[in-house]
Structures are given as structure tokens and as C-alpha cells.
Design a protein around this motif. Structure first.
Motif, PDB file in Angstrom:
ATOM      1  N   GLU A   1       4.240 -51.138  11.787  1.00 32.02           N
ATOM      2  CA  GLU A   1       5.712 -51.165  11.801  1.00 32.02           C
ATOM      3  C   GLU A   1       6.242 -51.694  13.131  1.00 32.02           C
ATOM      4  O   GLU A   1       7.195 -52.477  13.159  1.00 32.02           O
ATOM      5  CB  GLU A   1       6.267 -49.767  11.495  1.00 32.02           C
ATOM      6  CG  GLU A   1       6.193 -49.481   9.990  1.00 32.02           C
ATOM      7  CD  GLU A   1       6.292 -48.009   9.623  1.00 32.02           C
ATOM      8  OE1 GLU A   1       6.867 -47.231  10.418  1.00 32.02           O
ATOM      9  OE2 GLU A   1       5.792 -47.645   8.537  1.00 32.02           O
ATOM     10  N   ALA A   2       5.612 -51.293  14.227  1.00 31.99           N
ATOM     11  CA  ALA A   2       6.066 -51.743  15.548  1.00 31.99           C
ATOM     12  C   ALA A   2       5.883 -53.250  15.708  1.00 31.99           C
ATOM     13  O   ALA A   2       6.743 -53.937  16.278  1.00 31.99           O
ATOM     14  CB  ALA A   2       5.304 -51.002  16.643  1.00 31.99           C
ATOM     15  N   LEU A   3       4.786 -53.773  15.171  1.00 29.04           N
ATOM     16  CA  LEU A   3       4.526 -55.217  15.280  1.00 29.04           C
ATOM     17  C   LEU A   3       5.422 -56.013  14.338  1.00 29.04           C
ATOM     18  O   LEU A   3       5.852 -57.123  14.659  1.00 29.04           O
ATOM     19  CB  LEU A   3       3.053 -55.504  14.962  1.00 29.04           C
ATOM     20  CG  LEU A   3       2.043 -55.063  16.026  1.00 29.04           C
ATOM     21  CD1 LEU A   3       0.641 -55.009  15.442  1.00 29.04           C
ATOM     22  CD2 LEU A   3       2.081 -56.010  17.227  1.00 29.04           C
ATOM     23  N   SER A   4       5.727 -55.448  13.193  1.00 30.66           N
ATOM     24  CA  SER A   4       6.566 -56.160  12.215  1.00 30.66           C
ATOM     25  C   SER A   4       8.023 -56.166  12.640  1.00 30.66           C
ATOM     26  O   SER A   4       8.744 -57.132  12.372  1.00 30.66           O
ATOM     27  CB  SER A   4       6.512 -55.490  10.836  1.00 30.66           C
ATOM     28  OG  SER A   4       5.223 -55.185  10.482  1.00 30.66           O
ATOM     29  N   SER A   5       8.457 -55.082  13.285  1.00 31.94           N
ATOM     30  CA  SER A   5       9.880 -54.962  13.607  1.00 31.94           C
ATOM     31  C   SER A   5      10.218 -55.543  14.980  1.00 31.94           C
ATOM     32  O   SER A   5      11.385 -55.566  15.363  1.00 31.94           O
ATOM     33  CB  SER A   5      10.274 -53.480  13.603  1.00 31.94           C
ATOM     34  OG  SER A   5       9.606 -52.824  14.676  1.00 31.94           O
ATOM     35  N   GLY A   6       9.199 -55.947  15.729  1.00 29.09           N
ATOM     36  CA  GLY A   6       9.457 -56.469  17.068  1.00 29.09           C
ATOM     37  C   GLY A   6       9.572 -55.362  18.110  1.00 29.09           C
ATOM     38  O   GLY A   6       9.995 -55.594  19.239  1.00 29.09           O
ATOM     39  N   GLN A   7       9.167 -54.154  17.734  1.00 29.20           N
ATOM     40  CA  GLN A   7       9.150 -53.045  18.713  1.00 29.20           C
ATOM     41  C   GLN A   7       8.185 -53.374  19.855  1.00 29.20           C
ATOM     42  O   GLN A   7       8.449 -53.069  21.013  1.00 29.20           O
ATOM     43  CB  GLN A   7       8.743 -51.762  17.993  1.00 29.20           C
ATOM     44  CG  GLN A   7       8.544 -50.542  18.878  1.00 29.20           C
ATOM     45  CD  GLN A   7       9.842 -50.082  19.525  1.00 29.20           C
ATOM     46  OE1 GLN A   7      10.821 -49.865  18.835  1.00 29.20           O
ATOM     47  NE2 GLN A   7       9.841 -49.981  20.844  1.00 29.20           N
ATOM     48  N   ILE A   8       7.045 -53.990  19.533  1.00 26.18           N
ATOM     49  CA  ILE A   8       6.187 -54.586  20.566  1.00 26.18           C
ATOM     50  C   ILE A   8       5.863 -56.024  20.124  1.00 26.18           C
ATOM     51  O   ILE A   8       6.059 -56.374  18.955  1.00 26.18           O
ATOM     52  CB  ILE A   8       4.894 -53.777  20.874  1.00 26.18           C
ATOM     53  CG1 ILE A   8       3.912 -53.815  19.703  1.00 26.18           C
ATOM     54  CG2 ILE A   8       5.217 -52.351  21.298  1.00 26.18           C
ATOM     55  CD1 ILE A   8       2.513 -53.321  20.088  1.00 26.18           C
ATOM     56  N   ALA A   9       5.344 -56.828  21.084  1.00 30.93           N
ATOM     57  CA  ALA A   9       5.242 -58.269  20.803  1.00 30.93           C
ATOM     58  C   ALA A   9       3.956 -58.691  20.103  1.00 30.93           C
ATOM     59  O   ALA A   9       3.952 -59.666  19.340  1.00 30.93           O
ATOM     60  CB  ALA A   9       5.388 -59.045  22.104  1.00 30.93           C
ATOM     61  N   GLY A  10       2.866 -57.991  20.379  1.00 26.87           N
ATOM     62  CA  GLY A  10       1.620 -58.471  19.789  1.00 26.87           C
ATOM     63  C   GLY A  10       0.485 -57.491  20.006  1.00 26.87           C
ATOM     64  O   GLY A  10       0.625 -56.492  20.711  1.00 26.87           O
ATOM     65  N   ALA A  11      -0.654 -57.796  19.378  1.00 28.56           N
ATOM     66  CA  ALA A  11      -1.823 -56.929  19.541  1.00 28.56           C
ATOM     67  C   ALA A  11      -3.099 -57.743  19.389  1.00 28.56           C
ATOM     68  O   ALA A  11      -3.134 -58.744  18.656  1.00 28.56           O
ATOM     69  CB  ALA A  11      -1.799 -55.799  18.516  1.00 28.56           C
ATOM     70  N   GLY A  12      -4.117 -57.279  20.092  1.00 32.77           N
ATOM     71  CA  GLY A  12      -5.462 -57.840  19.970  1.00 32.77           C
ATOM     72  C   GLY A  12      -6.372 -56.692  19.595  1.00 32.77           C
ATOM     73  O   GLY A  12      -6.522 -55.741  20.365  1.00 32.77           O
ATOM     74  N   LEU A  13      -6.951 -56.746  18.405  1.00 33.09           N
ATOM     75  CA  LEU A  13      -7.655 -55.572  17.870  1.00 33.09           C
ATOM     76  C   LEU A  13      -9.095 -55.901  17.490  1.00 33.09           C
ATOM     77  O   LEU A  13      -9.337 -56.757  16.639  1.00 33.09           O
ATOM     78  CB  LEU A  13      -6.917 -55.048  16.632  1.00 33.09           C
ATOM     79  CG  LEU A  13      -5.418 -54.743  16.812  1.00 33.09           C
ATOM     80  CD1 LEU A  13      -4.777 -54.429  15.466  1.00 33.09           C
ATOM     81  CD2 LEU A  13      -5.222 -53.591  17.793  1.00 33.09           C
ATOM     82  N   ASP A  14     -10.032 -55.187  18.102  1.00 32.58           N
ATOM     83  CA  ASP A  14     -11.448 -55.356  17.759  1.00 32.58           C
ATOM     84  C   ASP A  14     -11.929 -54.202  16.886  1.00 32.58           C
ATOM     85  O   ASP A  14     -12.967 -54.311  16.248  1.00 32.58           O
ATOM     86  CB  ASP A  14     -12.276 -55.412  19.057  1.00 32.58           C
ATOM     87  CG  ASP A  14     -13.762 -55.669  18.810  1.00 32.58           C
ATOM     88  OD1 ASP A  14     -14.074 -56.620  18.056  1.00 32.58           O
ATOM     89  OD2 ASP A  14     -14.602 -54.922  19.347  1.00 32.58           O
ATOM     90  N   THR A  15     -11.190 -53.082  16.930  1.00 30.42           N
ATOM     91  CA  THR A  15     -11.663 -51.881  16.240  1.00 30.42           C
ATOM     92  C   THR A  15     -10.565 -51.328  15.337  1.00 30.42           C
ATOM     93  O   THR A  15      -9.377 -51.454  15.645  1.00 30.42           O
ATOM     94  CB  THR A  15     -12.091 -50.814  17.264  1.00 30.42           C
ATOM     95  OG1 THR A  15     -11.027 -50.643  18.200  1.00 30.42           O
ATOM     96  CG2 THR A  15     -13.340 -51.212  18.002  1.00 30.42           C
ATOM     97  N   PHE A  16     -10.987 -50.699  14.252  1.00 27.69           N
ATOM     98  CA  PHE A  16     -10.058 -50.215  13.223  1.00 27.69           C
ATOM     99  C   PHE A  16     -10.485 -48.826  12.767  1.00 27.69           C
ATOM    100  O   PHE A  16     -11.648 -48.444  12.914  1.00 27.69           O
ATOM    101  CB  PHE A  16     -10.059 -51.189  12.038  1.00 27.69           C
ATOM    102  CG  PHE A  16      -9.556 -52.553  12.439  1.00 27.69           C
ATOM    103  CD1 PHE A  16      -8.208 -52.859  12.367  1.00 27.69           C
ATOM    104  CD2 PHE A  16     -10.429 -53.494  12.978  1.00 27.69           C
ATOM    105  CE1 PHE A  16      -7.741 -54.095  12.798  1.00 27.69           C
ATOM    106  CE2 PHE A  16      -9.970 -54.739  13.401  1.00 27.69           C
ATOM    107  CZ  PHE A  16      -8.620 -55.037  13.317  1.00 27.69           C
TER     108      PHE A  16
END
Ligand SMILES: NC(=O)C1=CN([C@@H]2O[C@H](COP(=O)(O)OP(=O)(O)OC[C@H]3O[C@@H](n4cnc5c(N)ncnc54)[C@H](O)[C@@H]3O)[C@@H](O)[C@H]2O)C=CC1
Ligand SMILES: O=C(O)CCC(=O)C(=O)O
Length: 321
Positions: free
Chosen positions: A246-261
Motif C-alpha cells: 500500500e505504501a509503494l502504491s500510494s506514494g507513501q514511500i518511493a521505492g523498494a529493493g527486495l531480496d527476501t519475502f
């Protein structure tokens, strides 16, 4: 003949570790699935084994109970042992070991890779150019930005070294203060709310323990800058993925780099399909060099265990949820 079950995908690349096991007279059972094993599969292969070398397979209490009559060690090929039920291993008298330092540099390099990939939009431009396009996306520099490091242990420290070389200012949160990080790299220790509020990039390097599981959630994301980029090469469990989505979709934060889930591969493609997310399939330590070091150290622990010697890098405290 002692039997070792060697599960990590890349273990078999390390000729030296393989040779060490064969020289020690082990029968080696390899994982031919090309992926981490689930509990039910492990229960079958563990029976009669003297040593288990594991990556991120599900080493549960039931697995350990199935192996207990013969199992002398669970040697983690890596450092994050949240996939192993250490409490059950303790109860059954089976030592659990890790390979500290072996994956450190590789994970730090991946964290920097993700920071640069997100901030310079490399995957999107790469795909565009290969498609015959010439879409030039404006990026941002790392230089003069604030990097917030959550968990300033072995990997966090290697990230700091590299970030400082990129002219970043580093702040950190950890229960333990490392004076060398303050003296050498000017790291400033802050509280978590301060770190969330001040950072342009936030990189997670803490283990998955009850205190950290779900720490990146609606509340913490709301404290971050709208321009913030979150990097997670630690464990997926540190993040409430729906809140991050939700934060990434709404522009609450700008981006993410994810290696783990939380679940690997991820249960849904929601987060990974977002244009402002760069991902990799849990490959922080998946380099030739780290694989070589982890394989050698894990093989040494297996050999020590069958020889009746004490483990060199045992862990006692469970980190399971
Ligand atoms: N993506 C990948 O392939 C890999 C991921 N990892 C992950 O990276 C993690 C860190 O590895 P290392 O740096 O080698 O471990 P480490 O033990 O050297 O460092 C962990 C740091 O986290 C700190 N910490 C503990 N609880 C904390 C909390 N509540 N808040 C903030 N910090 C806290 C510790 O004090 C320590 O300084 C591992 O636990 C593992 O989950 C490790 C290797 C490969
Ligand atoms: O076994 C792997 O591939 C991952 C290792 C890892 O994540 C760790 O060392 O914590």
C-alpha cells in the motif's frame, strides 16, 4: 559410513568442501530438487543422517525428531537461522552451527546493487532499451543522501563501508553500539523513529526475531519520507508485505529493493509487479565466493561433529517466531 545430507543449491559447486566430506569418509546425499526442501520432504531424507547442511529448508521440530537418533549437527550454510527450530534442536541435544562472515560481503554488495538499481531505474531502462526503446528515466544520486541501517552487525557494517565511499551519511539503529563504526565512518546511532524520519534509504540487516518481525508496517512506513527507498536483504518477515504494498502504491514511500519475502517465492505478485520495486530471488549470499566460504565452513562443522569435536560456531538462542 557417516552420512551427510547437503541441501543448499550451490553447495555442490564447492569442490574443496565436497572433497573434504569425501576425504572424511562421508556418504553425501545431495538435494536434486534445485529448491529448498519442505518439512515432509526433509523428514524422509534426514533419517539415518549424521549431519545436515542446510540453506533455507524447513528444519522444523518434526524434522529434527526424525533425525535425532543419528543426527549430530545441523550446519547452517549461511548466518540467518530462522529456518531452523533451534529450541527443538537444543532439547534434542543437536548442535546448530552457522558460518559467520562467509556471506557478509556478498549480501552487502547486493544491498548496494538494489539501492543503485532502484534509484537509477536500471531494470525498467534495461527492459526498454532491449525492446528497441530509448526511455531515459531520471534517477537520483546516493551521494549526500542519508542511509539508515537497521542492524549494524557484520553485513550492516560492510554496507556502511560502501555507502561512505558513495558519499552517503549513515545513521543506524542497533541495540549494540559499535564505536569503530562511529570513529571510522561517522555513523550516528539514532532511535528507530529518528531513523525512519531522516533516511533517504533504509536498509534492513537485523535477524528475524520477535522484536523485528513486522517492524516495517503501516506505522513505521508512515514515518518515512515520501522519497524513501527501502532495501530488504535480511528476511521477508521483517516487513508486513500488505502494508508495504500500500505504501509503494500510494506514494507513501518511493521505492523498494527486495531480496527476501515472507513466503519464497512470494505468495502473490502484487509487490514484485510494482514499477518502483526491484527484486531478486533471495540471492544475497548466492555468489561463487560466498558459496565457497559457506560450503567449506559448513563441511568443517559436519566433520567436527562426526569426529566428536565441539562445534566452532554454535548458536543457542532460537530466532524462530
Ligand atoms: N539475503 C540473503 O541471502 C542473506 C540474508 N541474511 C540475513 O542478514 C541478517 C544479518 O546477518 P549478519 O549481519 O551476518 O548478522 P549479525 O548477527 O552480524 O548482525 C545482526 C545485527 O542485528 C542486530 N539486531 C538484533 N536485534 C535487533 C533489533 N531488534 N533491531 C535492530 N538490530 C538488531 C544485532 O545486534 C546485530 O548487530 C541475518 O540474520 C539473515 O537474516 C544473511 C545472509 C544472506
Ligand atoms: O541458503 C541460502 O541460500 C540463503 C542464506 C541466508 O539467507 C543466510 O545466510 O541467512
Amino acid at each position: 559410513m557417516p552420512k551427510v545430507v547437503a541441501l543448499p543449491r550451490s553447495f555442490s559447486r564447492s569442490e574443496e568442501a565436497k572433497e573434504m566430506l569425501l576425504q572424511a569418509g562421508f556418504e553425501v546425499i545431495w538435494n536434486t530438487e534445485g529448491r529448498p526442501l519442505k518439512e515432509a520432504e526433509l523428514i524422509e531424507v534426514i533419517k539415518g543422517a549424521d549431519a545436515l547442511i542446510t540453506g533455507i529448508d524447513e528444519v522444523t521440530a518434526k524434522v529434527l525428531e526424525a533425525g535425532a537418533p543419528t543426527l549430530k549437527v545441523v550446519a547452517k550454510y549461511g548466518v540467518g537461522y530462522d529456518n531452523i527450530d533451534v529450541e527443538a534442536a537444543n532439547r534434542l541435544g543437536i548442535p546448530v552451527t552457522i558460518t559467520p562472515g562467509a556471506p557478509t560481503r556478498s549480501v552487502a554488495e547486493l544491498a548496494l546493487t538494489l539501492m543503485l538499481s532502484v534509484s537509477r531505474h536500471i531494470p525498467q531502462m534495461n527492459a526498454g532499451v532491449k525492446d528497441g526503446g530509448w526511455g531515459r528515466i531520471t534517477g537520483t544520486e546516493l551521494g549526500d543522501k542519508v542511509l539508515g541501517v537497521v542492524g549494524l552487525g557484520a553485513i550492516g557494517a560492510e554496507v556502511v563501508k560502501r555507502a561512505v565511499a558513495f558519499d552517503m551519511k549513515v545513521i543506524a539503529y542497533d541495540a549494540f553500539v559499535r564505536q569503530d563504526m562511529i570513529d571510522k565512518y561517522g555513523v550516528q546511532y539514532v532511535t528507530l523513529p529518528e531513523l525512519y524520519a531522516q533516511s533517504d534509504f533504509i536498509t534492513l540487516h537485523a535477524p528475524a526475531i520477535p522484536e523485528t518481525v513486522g517492524m516495517i508496517n503501516k506505522e513505521s512506513l508512515a514515518q518515512m519520507k515520501k522519497s524513501a527507498i527501502l532495501i530488504n536483504t535480511a528476511r521477508g518477515d521483517l516487513v508486513v508485505e500488505q502494508d508495504l504494498y500500500e505504501a509503494l502504491s500510494s506514494g507513501q514511500i518511493a521505492g523498494a529493493g527486495l531480496d527476501t519475502f515472507v513466503q519464497e517465492p512470494p505468495a502473490t505478485l502484487d509487490i514484485v509487479s510494482l514499477p518502483n520495486v526491484v527484486t531478486s530471488p533471495h540471492v544475497g549470499s548466492n555468489t561463487v565466493e560466498a558459496g565457497y566460504r559457506m560450503a567449506k565452513m559448513a563441511a568443517e562443522e559436519a566433520i567436527r561433529a562426526v569426529n566428536g569435536e565441539a562445534p566452532k560456531f554454535p548458536v543457542k538462542i532460537p530466532v524462530n517466531k
